[in-house]
Design an enzyme around this catalytic site. Structure first.
Site, PDB file in Angstrom:
ATOM      1  N   TYR A 159       0.433  -5.940 -14.858  1.00  0.00           N
ATOM      2  CA  TYR A 159      -0.277  -4.880 -14.369  1.00  0.00           C
ATOM      3  C   TYR A 159      -0.572  -3.715 -15.281  1.00  0.00           C
ATOM      4  O   TYR A 159      -1.690  -3.178 -15.321  1.00  0.00           O
ATOM      5  CB  TYR A 159       0.622  -4.360 -13.154  1.00  0.00           C
ATOM      6  CG  TYR A 159       0.129  -3.201 -12.563  1.00  0.00           C
ATOM      7  CD1 TYR A 159      -1.364  -3.238 -11.700  1.00  0.00           C
ATOM      8  CD2 TYR A 159       0.559  -1.918 -12.760  1.00  0.00           C
ATOM      9  CE1 TYR A 159      -1.902  -2.103 -11.140  1.00  0.00           C
ATOM     10  CE2 TYR A 159      -0.026  -0.892 -12.173  1.00  0.00           C
ATOM     11  CZ  TYR A 159      -1.192  -0.805 -11.386  1.00  0.00           C
ATOM     12  OH  TYR A 159      -1.791   0.229 -10.766  1.00  0.00           O
ATOM     13  N   LYS A 163      -4.184  -2.396 -16.692  1.00  0.00           N
ATOM     14  CA  LYS A 163      -4.898  -1.127 -16.533  1.00  0.00           C
ATOM     15  C   LYS A 163      -5.076  -0.450 -17.760  1.00  0.00           C
ATOM     16  O   LYS A 163      -5.968   0.122 -17.903  1.00  0.00           O
ATOM     17  CB  LYS A 163      -3.595  -0.112 -15.640  1.00  0.00           C
ATOM     18  CG  LYS A 163      -3.349  -0.642 -14.305  1.00  0.00           C
ATOM     19  CD  LYS A 163      -4.421  -0.581 -13.406  1.00  0.00           C
ATOM     20  CE  LYS A 163      -5.080   0.717 -12.982  1.00  0.00           C
ATOM     21  NZ  LYS A 163      -6.160   0.547 -11.987  1.00  0.00           N
TER      22      LYS A 163
HETATM   23  N1  LIG Z   1      -0.393   3.299  -5.496  1.00  0.00           N
HETATM   24  C1  LIG Z   1       0.097   3.855  -6.585  1.00  0.00           C
HETATM   25  O1  LIG Z   1       1.016   4.732  -6.759  1.00  0.00           O
HETATM   26  C2  LIG Z   1      -1.070   3.945  -7.943  1.00  0.00           C
HETATM   27  C3  LIG Z   1      -2.039   3.309  -7.856  1.00  0.00           C
HETATM   28  N2  LIG Z   1      -3.054   3.534  -8.892  1.00  0.00           N
HETATM   29  C4  LIG Z   1      -4.321   2.856  -8.807  1.00  0.00           C
HETATM   30  O2  LIG Z   1      -4.993   3.415  -7.980  1.00  0.00           O
HETATM   31  C5  LIG Z   1      -6.156   2.565  -7.460  1.00  0.00           C
HETATM   32  C6  LIG Z   1      -5.878   2.224  -5.869  1.00  0.00           C
HETATM   33  O3  LIG Z   1      -4.439   1.703  -5.609  1.00  0.00           O
HETATM   34  P1  LIG Z   1      -3.849   1.706  -4.308  1.00  0.00           P
HETATM   35  O4  LIG Z   1      -4.931   2.430  -3.258  1.00  0.00           O
HETATM   36  O5  LIG Z   1      -2.596   2.133  -4.362  1.00  0.00           O
HETATM   37  O6  LIG Z   1      -3.788   0.354  -3.802  1.00  0.00           O
HETATM   38  P2  LIG Z   1      -4.514  -0.615  -2.756  1.00  0.00           P
HETATM   39  O7  LIG Z   1      -4.048  -1.933  -2.746  1.00  0.00           O
HETATM   40  O8  LIG Z   1      -3.967  -0.114  -1.567  1.00  0.00           O
HETATM   41  O9  LIG Z   1      -6.080  -0.500  -2.785  1.00  0.00           O
HETATM   42  C7  LIG Z   1      -6.730  -1.295  -3.655  1.00  0.00           C
HETATM   43  C8  LIG Z   1      -8.064  -1.569  -2.894  1.00  0.00           C
HETATM   44  O10 LIG Z   1      -8.822  -2.533  -3.848  1.00  0.00           O
HETATM   45  C9  LIG Z   1      -9.092  -3.579  -3.190  1.00  0.00           C
HETATM   46  N3  LIG Z   1      -9.485  -4.823  -3.992  1.00  0.00           N
HETATM   47  C10 LIG Z   1      -8.513  -5.521  -4.570  1.00  0.00           C
HETATM   48  N4  LIG Z   1      -9.167  -6.511  -5.346  1.00  0.00           N
HETATM   49  C11 LIG Z   1     -10.343  -6.375  -4.868  1.00  0.00           C
HETATM   50  C12 LIG Z   1     -11.530  -7.030  -5.554  1.00  0.00           C
HETATM   51  N5  LIG Z   1     -11.175  -8.288  -6.461  1.00  0.00           N
HETATM   52  N6  LIG Z   1     -12.690  -6.570  -5.333  1.00  0.00           N
HETATM   53  C13 LIG Z   1     -12.760  -5.585  -4.439  1.00  0.00           C
HETATM   54  N7  LIG Z   1     -11.936  -4.946  -3.872  1.00  0.00           N
HETATM   55  C14 LIG Z   1     -10.662  -5.364  -4.210  1.00  0.00           C
HETATM   56  C15 LIG Z   1      -8.005  -4.014  -1.934  1.00  0.00           C
HETATM   57  O11 LIG Z   1      -8.755  -4.794  -1.004  1.00  0.00           O
HETATM   58  C16 LIG Z   1      -7.700  -2.362  -1.619  1.00  0.00           C
HETATM   59  O12 LIG Z   1      -8.191  -2.005  -0.822  1.00  0.00           O
HETATM   60  C17 LIG Z   1      -5.610   0.943  -8.043  1.00  0.00           C
HETATM   61  O13 LIG Z   1      -6.651   1.043  -9.206  1.00  0.00           O
HETATM   62  C18 LIG Z   1      -4.171   1.304  -8.822  1.00  0.00           C
HETATM   63  O14 LIG Z   1      -4.019   0.615  -9.822  1.00  0.00           O
HETATM   64  C19 LIG Z   1      -2.517   4.309 -10.027  1.00  0.00           C
HETATM   65  C20 LIG Z   1      -1.485   4.798  -9.970  1.00  0.00           C
HETATM   66  C21 LIG Z   1      -0.420   4.921  -8.835  1.00  0.00           C
HETATM   67  C1  LIG Z   2      15.081  -0.997  -5.395  1.00  0.00           C
HETATM   68  C2  LIG Z   2      14.899  -0.638  -6.820  1.00  0.00           C
HETATM   69  C3  LIG Z   2      16.044  -0.361  -7.750  1.00  0.00           C
HETATM   70  C4  LIG Z   2      13.880   0.550  -6.755  1.00  0.00           C
HETATM   71  C5  LIG Z   2      12.409   0.011  -6.326  1.00  0.00           C
HETATM   72  C6  LIG Z   2      11.322   1.186  -6.527  1.00  0.00           C
HETATM   73  C7  LIG Z   2      10.033   0.432  -7.108  1.00  0.00           C
HETATM   74  C8  LIG Z   2       9.529  -0.603  -6.067  1.00  0.00           C
HETATM   75  C9  LIG Z   2       9.268   1.502  -7.446  1.00  0.00           C
HETATM   76  C10 LIG Z   2       9.880   2.482  -8.329  1.00  0.00           C
HETATM   77  C11 LIG Z   2       8.807   2.975  -9.403  1.00  0.00           C
HETATM   78  C12 LIG Z   2       7.419   2.596  -8.779  1.00  0.00           C
HETATM   79  C13 LIG Z   2       6.211   2.436  -9.439  1.00  0.00           C
HETATM   80  C14 LIG Z   2       5.707   3.605 -10.106  1.00  0.00           C
HETATM   81  O1  LIG Z   2       5.546   4.550  -9.114  1.00  0.00           O
HETATM   82  C15 LIG Z   2       4.578   3.784 -10.940  1.00  0.00           C
HETATM   83  C16 LIG Z   2       3.228   2.914 -10.493  1.00  0.00           C
HETATM   84  C17 LIG Z   2       2.168   3.021 -10.646  1.00  0.00           C
HETATM   85  C18 LIG Z   2       0.836   2.098 -10.281  1.00  0.00           C
HETATM   86  O2  LIG Z   2      -0.161   2.231 -10.920  1.00  0.00           O
HETATM   87  C19 LIG Z   2       1.161   1.159  -9.450  1.00  0.00           C
HETATM   88  C20 LIG Z   2       2.504   1.261  -8.471  1.00  0.00           C
HETATM   89  C21 LIG Z   2       3.469   1.429  -9.457  1.00  0.00           C
HETATM   90  C22 LIG Z   2       3.873   0.658 -10.579  1.00  0.00           C
HETATM   91  C23 LIG Z   2       5.061   1.907  -8.575  1.00  0.00           C
HETATM   92  C24 LIG Z   2       5.306   0.421  -7.874  1.00  0.00           C
HETATM   93  C25 LIG Z   2       6.628   0.566  -7.295  1.00  0.00           C
HETATM   94  C26 LIG Z   2       7.814   1.163  -8.142  1.00  0.00           C
HETATM   95  C27 LIG Z   2       8.185   0.184  -9.286  1.00  0.00           C
END
Ligand SMILES: NC(=O)C1=CN([C@@H]2O[C@H](COP(=O)(O)OP(=O)(O)OC[C@H]3O[C@@H](n4cnc5c(N)ncnc54)[C@H](O)[C@@H]3O)[C@@H](O)[C@H]2O)C=CC1
Ligand SMILES: CC(C)CCC[C@@H](C)[C@H]1CC[C@H]2[C@@H]3[C@H](O)CC4=CC(=O)CC[C@]4(C)[C@H]3CC[C@]12C
Length: 369
Positions: A159, A163
């Protein structure tokens, strides 16, 4: 909010627009981008909630598509002024293969860039991640760092690797000539751990706590700080930078920005308790019962079980060596780069963010409230 008398003539495309972050970006654009005439929402799985958005002044076009399919991406991008590329495969639990993660996150991003170049779309915002920087495999802390803080970014997990590659592609594409002869302007936003309404892992923790009789057991020392940012503020940053890309192309083009707000610095679990606590859960201290070596052993066991069971079933628990390392390494951000470059201020205070998230947890099915 900007003047609502502005002419509506802009077409935006949000990839991954039905995901956790994507939905907030879509709703934020409709509320806060008065120049919007059409909003294209591109996702592998379209959400039913899109239907209710189709009655407003902006044309909302739902496009079911796959970012790995170049022709589908090109068709969606054609004629758009701005692309917000938030689609991604977020998997640190071993649910998807490394090849699939690479295909969606890297090839998918290449397809978006090429589509912009071929069709003449000039502005591209990429949702990157803090994981592009760290925590690294050596477990070095990143304490209140900013975009210029030196840090040894070494990744092994698919992952963060994907990214990091995708982000590099987006930044390198800045300045490329698009159809029509003008330069492409790109930038990348790097959220830390996003929380808020719709956060699946928060949902999982909540349900786990209910199953355990209203308790969660501390696994990570409270002294390990983990950066978190409210989803509404991440969405707002996307909307704002997308708006400013044209006016401030020379400054913003090719840049990376951490996503930040006023959320407090806490450990991952203590931070979650800010929401789960008011919803009836409590965090039980277990440091003596579960020393770190035991967690490492359990995480390794989970990885082994995942590998052994793979031919039969998908075993993908939250705890594995990678998630343990991320959760157990301090990674926090302190920066004002987005404020300096494009005037970002968080739209939601910490109190608002907390209240909204608590209300969402309380409204969840099976809630104890
Ligand atoms: N959730 C988090 O804490 C973080 C997320 N991100 C980034 O933010 C973005 C959004 O993440 P989230 O909303 O958390 O994830 P999410 O899984 O809820 O949203 C991702 C969306 O992309 C769509 N998707 C996946 N594969 C696809 C494909 N082949 N074609 C078209 N659509 C597709 C999914 O259906 C989903 O709706 C991602 O790029 C992720 O890497 C970055 C930092 C932290
Ligand atoms: C039971 C365990 C000891 C604790 C589990 C917690 C983990 C599941 C989560 C702790 C940190 C999270 C990640 C972090 O917030 C950074 C992220 C950035 C992204 O772009 C995608 C999600 C994630 C990797 C996030 C995923 C869950 C954790 C690993």
């Amino acid at each position: 909010m900007a003047e609502s008398t502005e002419v509506r003539n802009l077409v935006y495309l949000v990839t991954g627009g039905c995901g956790f972050l994507g939905e907030h970006v879509v709703r934020m654009l409709l509320q806060r981008e008065p120049r919007l005439s059409e909003l294209r929402v591109f996702d592998l799985h379209l959400g039913p909630w899109l239907e209710e958005l189709k009655t407003g002044p902006v044309q909302v076009t739902a496009i079911q598509g796959d970012v790995t399919q170049a022709h589908e991406v090109a068709a969606a991008v054609a004629g758009a002024h701005v692309v917000i590329h938030a689609a991604g495969l977020v998997d640190v639990f071993g649910r998807a293969s490394p090849e699939t993660i690479h295909k969606v996150n890297v090839q998918g991003t290449k397809n978006v860039i090429e589509a912009c170049v071929q069709t003449g779309t000039r502005f591209l915002v990429y949702t990157s991640s803090m994981e592009v920087v760290g925590p690294n495999i050596k477990g070095h802390p990143f304490y209140r760092g900013n975009e210029d803080t030196p840090y040894e970014a070494v990744h092994k997990h698919p992952y963060p690797c994907s990214k990091a590659q995708a982000e590099r592609l987006v930044l390198e594409a800045n300045g490329r000539e698009v159809r029509g002869g003008l330069p492409l302007v790109t930038c990348a936003l790097r959220p830390t751990g996003i929380y808020g309404e719709g956060h699946q892992i928060m949902r999982d923790f909540y349900h786990q706590g209910l199953r355990l009789g209203g308790r969660l057991f501390r696994a990570i020392p409270a002294s390990v700080e983990h950066g978190r940012v409210y989803v509404g503020n991440v969405a707002w940053m996307h909307v704002l930078v997308a708006r400013e890309l044209e006016q401030r192309a020379a400054l913003v083009g090719g840049q990376v920005y951490f996503c930040y707000d006023k959320s407090p610095y806490k450990s991952y679990e203590d931070f979650n308790m800010e929401f789960l606590g008011p919803c009836g859960l409590r965090l039980v201290e277990t440091r003596l019962l579960a020393p770190y070596w035991l967690l490492m052993l359990l995480a390794a066991l989970n990885a082994l079980l995942q590998w052994l069971l793979r031919p039969l079933l998908l075993y993908a628990p939250l705890l594995n060596p990678y998630t343990l390392a991320v959760a157990n390494t301090t990674f926090t951000v302190s920066t004002d780069k987005a404020q300096r470059h494009f005037g970002y201020e968080p739209l939601f205070s910490w109190e608002d963010s907390r209240t909204r998230t608590i209300r969402w947890v309380q409204a969840m099915e099976g809630s104890a409230q």
